[in-house]
Design a protein around this motif. Structure first.
Motif, PDB file in Angstrom:
ATOM      1  N   HIS A  30      29.888  35.570  45.377  1.00 12.00           N
ATOM      2  CA  HIS A  30      29.000  34.413  45.483  1.00 12.00           C
ATOM      3  C   HIS A  30      27.845  34.782  46.404  1.00 12.00           C
ATOM      4  O   HIS A  30      28.012  34.876  47.626  1.00 12.00           O
ATOM      5  CB  HIS A  30      29.746  33.195  46.026  1.00 12.00           C
ATOM      6  N   TYR A  31      26.679  34.981  45.811  1.00 11.38           N
ATOM      7  CA  TYR A  31      25.500  35.417  46.560  1.00 11.38           C
ATOM      8  C   TYR A  31      25.101  34.397  47.617  1.00 11.38           C
ATOM      9  O   TYR A  31      24.795  34.751  48.755  1.00 11.38           O
ATOM     10  CB  TYR A  31      24.344  35.664  45.582  1.00 11.38           C
ATOM     11  N   PHE A  39      26.220  26.956  55.436  1.00  2.89           N
ATOM     12  CA  PHE A  39      25.662  25.896  54.593  1.00  2.89           C
ATOM     13  C   PHE A  39      26.380  25.831  53.246  1.00  2.89           C
ATOM     14  O   PHE A  39      26.586  24.751  52.703  1.00  2.89           O
ATOM     15  CB  PHE A  39      24.156  26.111  54.401  1.00  2.89           C
ATOM     16  N   TRP A  40      26.769  26.999  52.714  1.00  5.18           N
ATOM     17  CA  TRP A  40      27.538  27.022  51.473  1.00  5.18           C
ATOM     18  C   TRP A  40      28.897  26.371  51.688  1.00  5.18           C
ATOM     19  O   TRP A  40      29.381  25.630  50.816  1.00  5.18           O
ATOM     20  CB  TRP A  40      27.711  28.461  50.989  1.00  5.18           C
ATOM     21  N   ILE A  80      28.316  42.827  57.457  1.00  4.97           N
ATOM     22  CA  ILE A  80      29.652  43.052  56.889  1.00  4.97           C
ATOM     23  C   ILE A  80      30.413  41.726  56.757  1.00  4.97           C
ATOM     24  O   ILE A  80      31.051  41.460  55.731  1.00  4.97           O
ATOM     25  CB  ILE A  80      30.448  44.051  57.755  1.00  4.97           C
ATOM     26  N   VAL A  81      30.329  40.877  57.790  1.00 13.30           N
ATOM     27  CA  VAL A  81      31.001  39.573  57.733  1.00 13.30           C
ATOM     28  C   VAL A  81      30.394  38.720  56.617  1.00 13.30           C
ATOM     29  O   VAL A  81      31.117  38.021  55.888  1.00 13.30           O
ATOM     30  CB  VAL A  81      30.919  38.865  59.105  1.00 13.30           C
ATOM     31  N   MET A  85      32.244  37.186  53.312  1.00 15.75           N
ATOM     32  CA  MET A  85      32.163  35.772  52.931  1.00 15.75           C
ATOM     33  C   MET A  85      31.778  35.652  51.458  1.00 15.75           C
ATOM     34  O   MET A  85      32.335  34.839  50.720  1.00 15.75           O
ATOM     35  CB  MET A  85      31.139  35.039  53.796  1.00 15.75           C
ATOM     36  N   GLY A  86      30.854  36.471  50.998  1.00 16.50           N
ATOM     37  CA  GLY A  86      30.466  36.428  49.587  1.00 16.50           C
ATOM     38  C   GLY A  86      31.592  36.831  48.663  1.00 16.50           C
ATOM     39  O   GLY A  86      31.766  36.241  47.594  1.00 16.50           O
ATOM     40  N   PHE A  87      32.372  37.831  49.067  1.00 13.27           N
ATOM     41  CA  PHE A  87      33.473  38.283  48.214  1.00 13.27           C
ATOM     42  C   PHE A  87      34.650  37.313  48.220  1.00 13.27           C
ATOM     43  O   PHE A  87      35.343  37.164  47.221  1.00 13.27           O
ATOM     44  CB  PHE A  87      33.963  39.666  48.647  1.00 13.27           C
ATOM     45  N   GLU A  88      34.896  36.648  49.337  1.00 17.58           N
ATOM     46  CA  GLU A  88      36.081  35.793  49.458  1.00 17.58           C
ATOM     47  C   GLU A  88      35.786  34.311  49.295  1.00 17.58           C
ATOM     48  O   GLU A  88      36.681  33.487  49.490  1.00 17.58           O
ATOM     49  CB  GLU A  88      36.751  36.030  50.814  1.00 17.58           C
TER      50      GLU A  88
END
Length: 176
Positions: A30-31, A39-40, A80-81, A85-88
């Motif tokens: 999730h970009y 905010f996401w 990296i964090v 967050m985008g991957f998980e």
């Protein structure tokens, strides 16, 4: 093609006739969760995850600063964090749904969310036998086969070939 998981509230919250409450969660990166992490999380109402993210980032920055790490390394660790967050993001959303007593109905593949919804509802409506027989989950088939149960498919093993041996050697103990 993207993979979607389909979630529905438990019948106490809403019955299965309220299909407009079903949630489709896309699996993958999730970009926007990477770029605008908190905010996401707010937009998707992941309150516990947001609190955990804020505590983690604050503790992470405090730990790196107390170790005397430079600003460049801290910026790299923030990237990296953000990637994590985008991957998980989808896993965190599914975790929040499971905590909210939602159940996983099915896994669907589709080009976009509309296609995934169409495929899910086509398959799901064929399995519904009316409002009286609502399913708690997608029917995945019968129980596994057992031996010697009359009337059950696959209860007996297939017969052995005429010679009794399967393989390259026609007789037990025969020469090569």
């Amino acid at each position: 093609m993207p993979v979607y998981t389909v979630h529905a509230p438990f019948p106490a919250g809403a019955d299965l006739r309220a299909t407009d409450k079903f949630v489709f969660v896309r699996d993958g990166f999730h970009y926007w969760a990477m770029v605008f992490g908190p905010f996401w999380l707010l937009w998707n109402r992941l309150w516990l995850v947001l609190i955990g993210w804020l505590v983690f980032v604050a503790a992470f920055h405090a730990g790196l600063s107390s170790l005397g790490i430079g600003r460049g390394a801290i910026l790299f660790s923030d990237i990296i964090v953000a990637l994590l967050m985008g991957f998980e993001a989808s896993s965190l959303r599914r975790w929040t749904l499971s905590r909210g007593k939602w159940r996983l109905l099915d896994i669907v593949v589709g080009d976009d969310e509309d296609t995934a919804e169409r495929r899910f509802f086509e398959r799901w409506s064929q399995k519904q036998h009316g409002i009286v027989n609502d399913q708690w989950a997608v029917d995945r088939g019968g129980p596994p086969p057992t031996r010697n149960t009359p009337g059950q498919q696959f209860s007996n093993p297939p017969p052995l070939p005429a010679g009794g041996i399967i393989g390259l050697f026609p007789e037990p103990g025969g020469s090569r």
